[in-house]
Design an enzyme around this catalytic site. Structure first.
Site, PDB file in Angstrom:
ATOM      1  N   CYS A 258      -5.260   4.569   7.535  1.00 51.53           N
ATOM      2  CA  CYS A 258      -6.555   5.460   7.353  1.00 51.53           C
ATOM      3  C   CYS A 258      -7.580   4.480   6.454  1.00 51.53           C
ATOM      4  CB  CYS A 258      -6.134   6.683   6.431  1.00 51.53           C
ATOM      5  SG  CYS A 258      -4.987   7.779   7.034  1.00 51.53           S
TER       6      CYS A 258
ATOM      7  N   LEU B 283      -6.307   8.592  10.302  1.00 50.85           N
ATOM      8  CA  LEU B 283      -5.404   8.288  11.602  1.00 50.85           C
ATOM      9  C   LEU B 283      -4.131   8.876  11.565  1.00 50.85           C
ATOM     10  CD1 LEU B 283      -5.536   6.708  14.417  1.00 50.85           C
ATOM     11  CD2 LEU B 283      -4.841   4.578  13.045  1.00 50.85           C
TER      12      LEU B 283
ATOM     13  N   GLY C 215      -1.880   3.440   4.968  1.00 52.51           N
ATOM     14  CA  GLY C 215      -0.735   2.881   5.246  1.00 52.51           C
ATOM     15  C   GLY C 215       0.260   3.530   5.731  1.00 52.51           C
TER      16      GLY C 215
ATOM     17  N   ASP D  67       4.806  10.693   4.763  1.00 47.45           N
ATOM     18  CA  ASP D  67       5.192   9.752   3.538  1.00 47.45           C
ATOM     19  C   ASP D  67       4.231   9.854   2.487  1.00 47.45           C
ATOM     20  OD1 ASP D  67       2.995   8.804   5.496  1.00 47.45           O
ATOM     21  OD2 ASP D  67       3.710   6.682   4.836  1.00 47.45           O
TER      22      ASP D  67
ATOM     23  N   LEU E 155       2.555  -6.572  20.671  1.00 49.57           N
ATOM     24  CA  LEU E 155       1.694  -7.525  20.825  1.00 49.57           C
ATOM     25  C   LEU E 155       2.327  -8.654  21.256  1.00 49.57           C
ATOM     26  CD1 LEU E 155      -1.078  -7.122  18.153  1.00 49.57           C
ATOM     27  CD2 LEU E 155      -1.106  -6.118  20.212  1.00 49.57           C
TER      28      LEU E 155
ATOM     29  N   SER F 237       3.020  -6.420  15.361  1.00 47.94           N
ATOM     30  CA  SER F 237       2.588  -7.693  15.608  1.00 47.94           C
ATOM     31  C   SER F 237       3.349  -9.031  15.228  1.00 47.94           C
ATOM     32  CB  SER F 237       1.251  -8.146  15.135  1.00 47.94           C
ATOM     33  OG  SER F 237       0.640  -9.254  15.068  1.00 47.94           O
TER      34      SER F 237
END
Length: 608
Positions: A2, A51, A78, A102, A261, A374
């Site tokens: 976020c 988010l 996060g 969380d 990714l 990633s």
């Protein structure tokens, strides 16, 4: 994942400043497209853009609890990957939870442990807590600095935000860049706490910053320490694999679509293979490629092979649902894409097509997934860069990534306007920053001089260089509302590998031996044997030609951004054929175009 922002002022009634705190928060709408909220009391206002990743209906922020001595409120960015274990522990201690998020776990963790909650978290986290029991603001950032957090002290308090743009939206923040800010902008040193804007700073990784009526107070809760590594080769390889299995499992937790990714290198391929082995569904993978890159590829000092063949090998082995995001020179050079990238990064860093392609890659991925894993940071952790193995770099008394290009003229010598170049003395700034960084490297008694040298190189990468990459990754991904997780930044893995002797990190005569052998059983042979290749950059001369065209327009218009740069060098670069544009000239062009966009977007006042 976020965006957070806020304002503390012990002399002002912030309940009357709602329009300002809303404006701060709105600058980061891209970081949190799903929801927004504020929590305000007379001397504090907290803002949040969400988010939604975990507990979609229950993770709304800001979140608060009332206590007999005053409220405690939090905005959080996060993911805490160990939140399930922490929730179980807190329940045993008498805490009750209303959600499955969380976020609520972290807030209750603060109630239980205070600022020491930071030491209990495993994840990429930045949060702000207002403790109404003592009228204190607590700002915390994760150990490796995966999630960003900035602050700006004021006369009677502080402004803070996930990004500088949030702070700059408050009229108390001056949009001034002074000599030190320019030095940081052009030196590639990533000085701890430096945020380029005068008066603004970063909360350093592994740090808790508190703000109360007596001022600002810093507490470092985590640093890299030197300890004896007692495991032999087989045990070390086994433990790396054990850690990676656990880390990937934790970071796959999500209530929204996820992917990996995949570049075809060892790092991303390892994460892809481990994720594929743990998921019940088909793993989804994405790769970036350039039009005709494989067919027209020319090896150079950095990149010996194109990515595409190795990407295919991994995707076929793990049977992933794979998609290549193929970009052409016109799209990479599109001024609108550059503007979006500079807007995301907040700074004109001049990485050009590498920034633009990453932005476009993330934007395309976001159409299908909200979370991506990633392979970022494995080179810093395991010693993967070619320059780690260069005796000249090993002995150089400067940052290794700078020493690696010292055979060429330093960027600042030819890039900056001569008078400004003399005033800033970039080489002197780099020397000073290097001396500070080298002095902080932990020492292990009995370590050989060579092992101490390699520990120094590793430490510099893990405390300086990796922060460039993490910041770039965060800004570009969050600009399109994509959460990118970095398994190789788990602090347990970082600590363990940091203390493994260099002889263990290279026991097979190659880079990243521990990682290669820990994951060889799940990788295609081609990837296990592949030589390190960095993030791709287009080789198409059409891209250089478009840069020349756009820079020529800046020159013709007398763009003020060029006042910082060496106009003679700029004009000389415009006179050569596109295929003859050197890497240094191309970097100069990228910087000029980024500066022009930055001046337009941020309208900084330059004071040298």
């Amino acid at each position: 994942m976020c965006g957070i922002s806020g304002w503390v002022d012990f002399q002002r009634d912030l309940t009357r400043e709602g329009h300002t705190t809303d404006a701060m928060c709105d600058t980061m709408a891209c970081r949190g497209p799903d929801a927004s909220g504020t929590w305000t009391r007379p001397h504090v206002s907290l803002g949040h853009r969400r988010l939604a990743i975990i507990d979609l209906p229950g993770g709304t922020q800001p979140i608060s609890v009332d206590t007999p001595d005053g409220p405690i409120a939090m905005v959080y960015s996060g993911e805490a990957y160990n939140y399930v274990e922490l929730r179980d522990e807190l329940r045993r201690r008498g805490h009750r939870f209303d959600t499955d998020s969380d976020t609520e776990v972290v807030l209750h963790g603060y109630q239980e442990w205070g600022e020491a909650v930071a030491e209990h978290l495993n994840g990429m986290v930045a949060f702000a807590i207002w403790d109404g029991r003592t009228d204190k603001l607590v700002l915390m950032r994760d150990r490796m600095g995966v999630k960003p957090l900035y602050y700006y002290p004021t006369e009677h308090g502080v402004l803070f935000g996930s990004e500088p743009k949030a702070i700059l939206a408050n009229p108390l923040a001056d949009k001034v860049v002074d000599a030190d800010g320019l030095r940081e902008l052009f030196s590639f040193t990533k000085s701890p706490g430096q945020a380029v804007w005068r008066g603004m700073a970063e909360v350093e990784p592994g740090t808790v910053l508190t703000v109360d009526r007596t001022g600002l107070h810093h507490h470092t809760y985590w640093t890299l320490d030197a300890v004896d590594h007692t495991d032999d080769r087989d045990a070390s390889v086994a433990h790396v694999r054990e850690l990676l299995d656990d880390i990937v499992a934790r970071q796959l937790v999500s209530d929204v679509p996820r992917c990996v990714l995949l570049s075809g290198g060892l790092d991303s391929s390892a994460i892809t293979a481990l994720a594929a082995g743990q998921l019940d569904e088909t793993v989804r993978t994405f790769a970036v490629d350039f039009l005709n890159q494989t067919e027209n590829f020319v090896p150079d000092e950095l990149r010996a092979t194109p990515d595409a063949p190795y990407v295919r090998d991994v995707a076929e082995l793990v049977a992933s649902q794979h998609q290549d995001i193929v970009l052409d020179p016109a799209r990479l050079a599109d001024p609108a894409v550059r503007r979006a990238a500079v807007q995301a990064r907040d700074l004109p860093l001049g990485l050009g097509d590498m920034d633009n392609s990453l932005y476009l890659l993330f934007k395309a991925i976001r159409e299908h997934s909200t979370v991506a894993l990633s392979g970022e940071s494995a080179d810093e952790v395991f010693g993967g860069y070619k320059w780690f193995h260069d005796p000249h770099v090993q002995q150089a008394r400067t940052f290794p990534w700078i020493a690696a290009v010292q055979s060429q003229r330093m960027e600042s010598d030819s890039m900056l306007e001569p008078g400004l170049d003399a005033t800033l003395d970039i080489p002197g700034y780099v020397r000073s920053e290097y001396d500070k960084a080298a002095a902080s490297v932990p020492v292990l008694d009995g370590e050989s001089e060579f092992e101490r040298t390699m520990r120094r190189l590793s430490y510099l990468h893990l405390t300086r260089f990796v922060r460039f990459l993490l910041d770039r990754k965060d800004r570009m991904s969050m600009a399109v509302g994509l959460e990118v997780r970095v398994p190789f930044c788990d602090h347990r893995l970082v600590e363990y590998v940091f203390n493994a002797p260099w002889s263990l990190k290279t026991f097979d005569g190659r880079e990243k031996s521990l990682l290669r052998h820990a994951t060889a059983d799940v990788l295609p042979r081609s990837v296990v044997d592949r030589v390190k290749s960095p993030y791709p950059s287009t080789q198409d001369p059409g891209y250089a030609a478009e840069l020349q065209k756009q820079v020529r327009e800046l020159v013709d218009q007398g763009d003020p951004a060029l006042d910082l740069l060496n106009r003679t060098t700029v004009r000389n670069g415009l006179e050569v054929a596109p295929e003859a544009v050197t890497a240094g000239t191309r970097n100069l062009f990228e910087r000029a175009l980024d500066l022009s966009v930055w001046f337009d977007l941020r309208q900084p006042t330059i004071k040298v």
